[in-house]
Design an enzyme around this catalytic site. Structure first.
Site, PDB file in Angstrom:
ATOM      1  N   GLU A 242     -49.347   8.644  39.878  1.00  0.00           N
ATOM      2  CA  GLU A 242     -49.629   8.523  41.310  1.00  0.00           C
ATOM      3  C   GLU A 242     -50.950   9.116  41.791  1.00  0.00           C
ATOM      4  O   GLU A 242     -50.974   9.972  42.673  1.00  0.00           O
ATOM      5  CB  GLU A 242     -48.471   9.155  42.098  1.00  0.00           C
ATOM      6  CG  GLU A 242     -47.138   8.493  41.838  1.00  0.00           C
ATOM      7  CD  GLU A 242     -45.965   9.242  42.459  1.00  0.00           C
ATOM      8  OE1 GLU A 242     -46.189  10.281  43.112  1.00  0.00           O
ATOM      9  OE2 GLU A 242     -44.823   8.805  42.274  1.00  0.00           O
ATOM     10  N   GLU A 301     -40.088   5.446  38.528  1.00  0.00           N
ATOM     11  CA  GLU A 301     -39.346   6.409  39.333  1.00  0.00           C
ATOM     12  C   GLU A 301     -38.593   5.673  40.436  1.00  0.00           C
ATOM     13  O   GLU A 301     -39.188   4.893  41.174  1.00  0.00           O
ATOM     14  CB  GLU A 301     -40.281   7.446  39.969  1.00  0.00           C
ATOM     15  CG  GLU A 301     -41.078   8.273  38.977  1.00  0.00           C
ATOM     16  CD  GLU A 301     -42.052   9.235  39.650  1.00  0.00           C
ATOM     17  OE1 GLU A 301     -41.917   9.444  40.873  1.00  0.00           O
ATOM     18  OE2 GLU A 301     -42.947   9.766  38.969  1.00  0.00           O
TER      19      GLU A 301
END
Length: 419
Positions: A242, A301
């Site tokens: 990320e 995720e």
């Protein structure tokens, strides 16, 4: 807030090791990386090939079904709040401030105790028994040493626990994806990057240097795990978790790394039926589209949480969007409460039925790509983010390979968008 991160994974079988100059990189000492031949004949279940046979990631015929071992080698307050709570009054909000507050030796003692207990061999036994076939292990750059003088992290120690976990995975036929979760300077300014606050990766006074340091760490990881002794048990490597393209600038991030990120903050406002319909139709189509236009796509995720009530999820001392206390312009007073949202024993039968449907809908959608990793395998007190809690309380099946017929019905199954 619902975030689904679909990150690029490097198939290490395609990686050509780079020549190393021992002693010049400043990374893990040679004695800590000794490689010995190992047995790769274990098979985690009948649906997954043994480690010494190829796992066909490209076709997606065999799906990645895994969990993250988060909150272990990279600390996260919402996963293990008990580590942080004694020091919150001293301004500790992340691993950087924790280590800076305690000092190197006390931090080492605390972390070793956590590393030795949070993930054990029994963790892998449970993962195998639940029908899963992969684990994703986030690590911080400090696991490989090479720190600057101002970085307070504890170097090198996490690496030996990572290697021990890989051997447990090998024993039970579980494949491992290693991912760099925390880069020098923080790639997103969130606490799970090691340091909350300013982004000093690509951006900032040391941004360029930190980006180059990150490449050095990734080269080291790729070189190490592409070795024949690891390529069967650890065939995937996540490049970086990320990076904040919204702050760094998408073109800058693209030049360094490509990331596909699905984020839909409006989902939190939908009713339960609409949420499940959206997952079946939209996320499934997104998986198909990404696999067709970009390449094999897996979800790194996700969880069944449809609120942000988990303790410290948004950071220590920060409120929630669910209750309207999160400090952003979109948050405002609501009639919702987080009371009992983190107490699975208080969930009604109806709510657990919804969680089961929501879980199965997501699996149907994400298996339109090559598979998924649930976040997380466990937490201390936030059950909607814990796979193990989901199994215990009944909204996640005891064997993910035996969850019945497809939840998203044939007529609602996502169709590939027309080109």
């Amino acid at each position: 807030m619902i975030v689904i991160a679909v990150a690029i994974a490097l198939p290490l079988a395609l990686y050509k090791p780079w020549p190393t100059n021992k002693g010049s990189s400043g990374l893990i000492p040679e004695e800590a990386t000794t490689i010995t031949p190992s047995d790769n004949s274990a098979q985690v279940n009948l649906f997954t090939p043994p480690l010494n046979q190829p796992f066909d990631y490209a076709s997606g015929k065999v799906k990645i079904r895994g969990v993250n071992l988060g909150g272990w080698l990279v600390l996260e307050p919402f996963i293990t709040p008990s580590i942080f709570e004694p020091y919150v009054s001293s301004g500790v909000v992340d691993e950087w401030t924790l280590c800076a507050h305690l000092g190197r030796e006390a931090s080492k003692t605390l972390l070793e105790k956590h590393y030795a207990s949070w993930v054990t061999e029994d963790t892998f036994v449970q993962i195998k028994n639940l029908g899963l076939n992969h684990v994703r292990i986030p690590i911080g750059h400090w696991a490989m040493g090479y720190l600057t003088e101002d970085e307070p992290y504890v170097p090198d120690i996490a690496w030996k626990y990572l290697l021990r976990a890989i051997e447990w995975a090998r024993k039970y036929g579980i494949r491992v994806m290693i991912e760099l979760h925390a880069a020098p300077g923080s790639q997103n300014g969130w606490n799970h990057s090691g340091r909350l606050g300013q982004i000093n990766w690509i951006n900032g006074t040391m941004g360029t240097r930190n980006a180059q340091r990150t490449i050095l760490y990734l080269q080291y990881m790729a070189n190490f795990f592409s070795n024949p002794s690891y390529i069967h048990v650890s065939p995937l490597m996540g490049l970086l978790n990320e990076p904040a393209a919204f702050a760094i600038g998408p073109e800058n991030v693209k030049r360094w790394y490509q990331q596909f990120l699905v984020f839909n903050s409006n989902l939190i406002a939908m009713n339960q039926s609409a949420q499940i319909k959206f997952v079946c139709e939209q996320w499934g189509a997104d998986s198909i589209r990404s696999t067709r236009t970009f390449g094999p796509t897996m979800v790194g995720e996700f969880s069944v949480a449809v609120n942000d009530c988990a303790q410290y999820l948004n950071g220590i001392g920060t409120g929630s969007r669910w209750e309207g206390t999160f400090p952003d312009k979109k948050s405002g007073p609501t009639n919702k409460t987080c009371a009992n949202e983190n107490d699975a024993s208080s969930y009604s039968v109806e709510y657990k039925t919804f969680l089961a449907r929501f879980f199965n809908a997501q699996l149907d959608a994400f298996e339109q790509g090559v598979g998924w990793f649930y976040w997380n395998f466990k937490t201390e007190n936030n059950p909607l983010w814990s796979y193990f809690d989901g199994v215990e309380y009944g909204w996640i099946p005891k064997d993910v390979n035996d969850r019945g017929p497809s939840f998203c019905t044939l007529r609602n199954r996502p169709q590939a968008p027309k080109s």
